[in-house]
Design an enzyme around this catalytic site. Structure first.
Site, short mmCIF file in Angstrom:
data_model
loop_
_atom_site.label_atom_id
_atom_site.label_comp_id
_atom_site.label_asym_id
_atom_site.label_seq_id
_atom_site.Cartn_x
_atom_site.Cartn_y
_atom_site.Cartn_z
N CYS A 1 -0.01 4.43 2.48
CA CYS A 1 -0.43 4.03 3.19
C CYS A 1 0.97 4.29 4.00
CB CYS A 1 -0.57 2.54 4.25
SG CYS A 1 -1.73 1.71 3.21
N ASP A 2 1.98 3.82 2.75
CA ASP A 2 3.90 3.00 3.14
C ASP A 2 4.45 4.55 2.42
OD1 ASP A 2 2.86 1.76 5.46
OD2 ASP A 2 3.15 0.12 4.24
N CYS B 1 0.91 -0.92 -0.40
CA CYS B 1 -0.09 -0.12 -0.11
C CYS B 1 0.92 0.89 -0.08
CB CYS B 1 -0.87 0.03 1.05
SG CYS B 1 -1.36 1.24 1.58
#
Ligand code: NAP
Length: 305
Positions: free
Chosen positions: A136-137, A133
């Protein structure tokens, strides 16, 4: 045991669209979701092909869909489905907490999740440099070099997104042409921070406590090479979330994708499927939303026909 007219499993674009159409048709509707409503688009940076919303982010579209569905007051419940089965005219949904719900009709809109590469190091370094993701990261890799694995729209588009953080993004694809749309590919290849590594497969992810490099093999020459990276984003396609289906309950295609007709009817009366979980040639937000609408109307026909 709770009884409902219609239960929708999953609150992504397909499930939320189905909820809007079902409630507008006056169907008593429960939406079951194991996490935050929105589905896979929550992990998507930019969505530029949903008509009318050229500037959408995954999170903004998810929130708009959720708020729209809520305005028609379906019931929402957080719960993870353990098993879906049939008993006469009842569809039985068992949740992982042991509770059971019965429904006269069910729409399966449980979507799909990422596919794992299965190479050495992937499991060990998940969360320590390996990610599925970018939204997300990506921020963890500010100024660092990362690799993206895959050649579809997700890989190519998320590689571009990652260049907003990483200093270099190696785009590792197993063939010499990308599967992604040509516009997305053009945009990626024009980005000076993206370095395509074609005809190459990921053989291992290596490091100490965290990821330090990947080992890739050129499938034409057989040559192996190590590329120093701090992060590896794996975007090599998806698998359907159908693990809760009682064995043999529904007709599925290889890989578990649910077979439906044009009205989203599965092989079992009263069970419908919509969105990415379906055996379908195009998995997009717009097709998921359209599937949801059709599944809800087919459920209405089943319940009141
Ligand atoms: P996808 O289109 O199935 O692409 C998967 C990619 O991973 C392909 O390039 C494939 O290579 C590669 N791959 C598969 N298994 C592999 C393995 N074991 N090792 C190495 N590479 C492997 O998946 P996706 O990109 O996640 O997209 C899923 C669906 O969502 C698609 O229908 C896509 O069009 C859609 N989507 C659309 C948008 C958009 O329109 N903006 C954005 C994201 C996703 P090959 O090409 O060689 O098969």
């Amino acid at each position: 045991m709770e009884k409902h007219e219609l239960v929708i499993i999953g609150a992504g674009p397909a499930g939320l669209s189905a909820a809007i159409y079902a409630r507008r048709a006056g169907i008593g509707t429960l939406v079951l979701e194991k996490g935050r409503p929105g589905g896979q688009i929550l992990t998507t940076s930019r969505i530029e092909n949903y008509p009318g919303l050229p500037e959408a982010t995954g999170a903004s579209l998810a929130e708009a869909l959720r708020a729209h569905a809520l305005s028609f007051a379906p019931r929402f419940m957080t719960g993870s489905v353990q098993k879906l089965s049939c008993c006469g005219a009842d569809r039985i949904i068992e949740l992982k907490d042991g509770s059971r719900i019965t429904a006269r009709a069910v729409i399966i809109a449980s979507g799909a999740g990422f596919r794992r590469q299965g190479c050495p190091g992937e499991g060990r370094y998940t969360g320590l440099g390996v990610s599925y993701c970018a939204v997300c990261d990506a921020a963890f890799f500010e100024g660092l070099e990362v690799a993206v694995i895959g050649g579809g729209n997700t890989a190519v588009e998320e590689a571009v997104y990652l260049t907003g953080f990483a200093s270099r993004v190696y785009l590792v694809h197993r063939r010499d042409t990308f599967r992604a749309d040509s516009l997305a590919v053009e945009r990626a290849l024009a980005n000076p921070r993206i370095v395509p590594v074609m005809d190459s497969v990921l053989e291992a992810i290596e490091g100490s406590d965290v990821v330090e490099r990947i080992l890739v093999r050129n499938v034409r020459s057989g040559e192996q090479r190590r590329i120093p990276v701090s992060g590896v984003f794996i975007f090599i396609g998806t698998l359907p979330h159908t693990e809760f289906l009682e064995e043999g309950l529904l007709r599925t295609k290889e890989g578990g994708w649910i077979v439906t007709d044009e009205s989203m009817r599965t092989s079992v009366p009263g069970i419908f499927a919509a969105g990415d979980v379906r055996d379908t040639p195009l998995r997009q937000v717009i097709t998921a939303a359209g599937d949801g609408a059709r599944a809800a109307m087919a459920a209405y026909g089943y319940l009141h026909g």
